[in-house]
Design an enzyme around this catalytic site. Structure first.
Site, PDB file in Angstrom:
ATOM      1  NE  ARG A 166      -3.544  -2.559   0.173  1.00 13.44           N
ATOM      2  CZ  ARG A 166      -3.139  -3.723  -0.325  1.00 13.44           C
ATOM      3  NH1 ARG A 166      -1.986  -3.801  -0.977  1.00 13.44           N
ATOM      4  NH2 ARG A 166      -3.856  -4.811  -0.193  1.00 13.44           N
ATOM      5  CB  SER A 223      -9.215  -1.754   4.260  1.00 15.30           C
ATOM      6  OG  SER A 223      -9.690  -3.024   3.864  1.00 15.30           O
ATOM      7  CD  GLU A 318      -5.877   0.762   2.464  1.00 13.28           C
ATOM      8  OE1 GLU A 318      -6.315   0.517   1.323  1.00 13.28           O
ATOM      9  OE2 GLU A 318      -5.744  -0.112   3.339  1.00 13.28           O
TER      10      GLU A 318
END
Length: 324
Positions: A166, A223, A318
């Site tokens: 990520r 998420s 995130e």
């Protein structure tokens, strides 16, 4: 006001209308760029005027403040997918799932497990999106990028994108705008690829991770926290039932497991708040209807504190938090 173009101009649209978590105030200016040249023209003019700017794709990874002051927004709405000598070039504004569907139908292997992820192609390399064993970085050849520092359009090859979990060079501080992405795919039967995507979509829908206007559990950023990495020695201090995934000399943990084991159950909300943990997946924070951006962030902070107090681990958000 900017010069004449085919792009659209608005000062009245709030980001709550343009983001999947449905929060965010009205920016000072919103420009919709429908061509690559419009992206460049708008960006250069805004960059010369202010440092308070935002690039918006589908708004699936954004939590924007309810009060945005002088924020200038460029919404990327470019279109186009073309194959040239085995390289597939995709414009930044293309819907991610349109690309996945196109890839599957052409037998282009490498994106089928990423079906159902909301967003645009331009955002994919920034976050290095991934799911169910696939990461987009594995099939990216290069990224066409308008660099903030030099004001020039450059090509950044895959090896210089610094892709990680990520993560990418774009999240590490390289400012600018993704204009297009070049992909090199593998080859597989379309029927096989479409079947895999259908399996993934079924799993994502069961977790409330596919946008559905009738399901408040999907009014989220997906998420909300990144799965944390810890050392092997730290991992040995955790309960024996803690899911652990070795990656090199580090251990990846399940953020969802940490959240639930710290006492934050699915469906949890703070008293009086319209923000809540998804009833289907403890890793998603949802807008149950009329939540403010502050309520979303307050719940995220509460979860971080709970996990920190129980396990000594700080969960990293995130999505991008804009205006906080």
């Amino acid at each position: 006001r900017f010069g004449q173009s085919s792009g659209s101009y608005s000062t009245m649209t709030s980001l709550s209308e343009l983001t999947t978590i449905k929060v965010g105030g009205t920016p000072k200016q919103l420009l919709v760029a429908k061509t690559k040249q419009e992206i460049i023209d708008y960006a250069l003019q805004i960059w010369d005027a202010t440092e308070n700017w935002l690039v918006l794709g589908a708004g699936s990874n954004i939590v924007a403040n309810d009060f945005l002051g002088n924020l200038q927004v460029i919404k990327i709405a470019t279109a186009g997918i073309e194959e040239i000598d085995g390289v597939v070039r995709v414009q930044a504004g293309v819907d991610w799932n349109e690309l996945v569907s196109t890839a599957n139908n052409h037998g282009w292997q490498g994106l089928e497990s990423l079906a159902g992820i909301p967003g645009t192609v331009g955002a994919a390399p920034i976050q290095n999106i991934g799911a169910y064993g696939q990461e987009v970085s594995k099939v990216i050849k290069s990224v066409e990028f308008l660099d903030y520092e030099t004001r020039e359009v450059i090509i950044i090859d895959q090896e210089f994108c610094n892709f990680g979990y990520r993560d990418s060079v774009f999240k590490q501080g390289r400012k600018g705008i993704v204009l297009s992405v070049d992909f090199i795919f593998g080859s597989e039967l379309s029927s096989v690829l479409n079947q895999r995507s259908e399996e993934v979509l079924a799993q994502r829908k069961a977790k409330g991770m596919v946008l559905d206007d009738k399901d408040p559990d999907t009014f989220s950023c997906g998420s909300f926290f990144v799965n944390p990495f810890v050392s092997e020695s730290f991992a040995r201090t955790l309960p024996i039932d803690a899911p652990q995934f070795p990656e090199g000399d580090r251990i990846k943990l399940s953020a969802a497991w940490l959240i639930e084991k710290s006492g934050v159950a699915k469906g949890f909300s703070l008293p009086g708040s319209k923000a809540a943990v998804s009833s289907k997946h403890s890793l998603a924070i949802t807008n149950r209807g009329g939540a403010t951006a502050n309520e979303i962030v307050e719940l995220a902070s509460f979860i971080q504190t709970q996990v920190g107090n129980h396990f000594g681990i700080y969960l990293v958000p995130e999505p991008n938090l804009i205006g906080f």
